[in-house]
Enzyme design. Structure first.
Site, PDB file in Angstrom:
ATOM      1  N   GLU A 168       0.826  -1.206   0.000  1.00 45.99           N
ATOM      2  CA  GLU A 168       0.000   0.000   0.000  1.00 45.99           C
ATOM      3  C   GLU A 168       0.861   1.258   0.000  1.00 45.99           C
ATOM      4  O   GLU A 168       0.506   2.263  -0.615  1.00 45.99           O
ATOM      5  CB  GLU A 168      -0.948  -0.023   1.194  1.00 45.99           C
ATOM      6  CG  GLU A 168      -2.042  -1.076   1.029  1.00 45.99           C
ATOM      7  CD  GLU A 168      -2.988  -1.135   2.206  1.00 45.99           C
ATOM      8  OE1 GLU A 168      -4.159  -0.742   2.042  1.00 45.99           O
ATOM      9  OE2 GLU A 168      -2.547  -1.569   3.297  1.00 45.99           O
ATOM     10  N   GLU A 186      -4.091  -9.131   2.549  1.00 47.34           N
ATOM     11  CA  GLU A 186      -4.849  -8.988   3.794  1.00 47.34           C
ATOM     12  C   GLU A 186      -6.028  -9.946   3.920  1.00 47.34           C
ATOM     13  O   GLU A 186      -6.344 -10.401   5.020  1.00 47.34           O
ATOM     14  CB  GLU A 186      -5.343  -7.541   3.938  1.00 47.34           C
ATOM     15  CG  GLU A 186      -4.266  -6.535   4.312  1.00 47.34           C
ATOM     16  CD  GLU A 186      -3.577  -5.917   3.111  1.00 47.34           C
ATOM     17  OE1 GLU A 186      -2.924  -4.880   3.260  1.00 47.34           O
ATOM     18  OE2 GLU A 186      -3.696  -6.486   1.995  1.00 47.34           O
TER      19      GLU A 186
END
Length: 259
Positions: free
Chosen positions: A112, A132
């Site tokens: 990210e 995730e």
């Protein structure tokens, strides 16, 4: 030992995540240090491009420090999620062009952070992914929003919902990275070379062009054109614009001062 190392090469700042023993995972201390560094860069007129990378040759960052995460209360987890999102938004909105030198693993929050940069270069054997969902959570620091804007909705859905890990060559094929190098040190050299290409141009122009693109992408065409016009107007009274015209007339390279 500082979690963030900062070096400066002329007008280029190199920010290094410095927890190599933890594969540069983000704990709360690192996030706070990184935020402070970024806010200092934001107002530093002598920095015209920023490169982010990880310490060591194994990892850019594997994301959140899961050992720390296990010790946190739900409120502290929320605090960390808010902080990491805030820090990556600060990177995304830096006026200077930003480049990620992906020297190894980039998973979860590490990926990210990579997505919050304007450009990305990776070592060939780097492994990346927004993983995730395999941990029962979702990307919470911009991954669900930035990845589809870069590679398209369908591919982003595939990568996030499958938690797929992918390699640099695949990322290059999708347009996620700009270039691939053989070794970690080479990828940093490639980033420096790319930054030098940027620095040949007017620093105020670079910042205003970035602003116009970033802001315009989030609106309709006509509003985007208005944003572009306003950004152009910022460059008109600058000394750099006059210098470029004089340099053209004199058949020489312009010397931009960011004024």
């Amino acid at each position: 030992m500082s979690c963030i190392l900062v070096e400066k090469f002329d007008f280029i700042s190199v920010i290094r995540l410095n927890r190599p023993d933890a594969l540069n995972a983000f704990n709360y201390e690192m996030l706070n240090e990184l935020q402070n560094v970024i806010e200092g860069i934001r107002i530093d007129k002598d920095i015209r491009a920023v490169i982010f990378t990880g310490a060591g040759e194994k990892s850019f960052s594997v994301g959140a420090d899961l050992k720390e995460r296990k010790t946190l209360s739900q409120e502290e987890v929320r605090r960390n999620i808010y902080k990491i999102g805030e820090v990556f938004t600060a990177i995304d909105t830096l006026p200077q062009p930003t480049i990620a030198a992906i020297n190894g693993f980039a998973f979860g929050g590490g990926m990210e952070m990579v997505l919050s940069c304007d450009f990305r270069f990776a070592v060939r054997d780097a492994k990346m992914g927004l993983t995730e969902t395999s941990l029962g959570i979702i990307p919470g620091a911009g991954g669900t929003q930035r990845l589809p804007r870069i590679i398209g909705e369908a591919k982003a859905l595939e990568l996030i919902l499958t938690a797929k890990r992918f390699i640099a060559e695949e990322a290059l094929e999708w347009g996620l990275v700009t270039g691939v190098s053989e070794k970690p040190l080479q990828v940093l050299d490639e980033c420096h070379a790319f930054a030098e290409l940027l620095l040949k141009n007017g620093p105020i122009a670079l910042q205003q062009a970035k602003f116009a693109i970033k802001q315009g992408m989030n609106t309709d065409l006509q509003t985007g054109l208005q944003i572009e016009r306003k950004a152009y107007e910022v460059t008109i009274p600058t000394k750099d614009r006059v210098e470029a015209l004089e340099a053209f007339a004199e058949k020489r390279a312009p010397v931009f001062k960011g004024e």
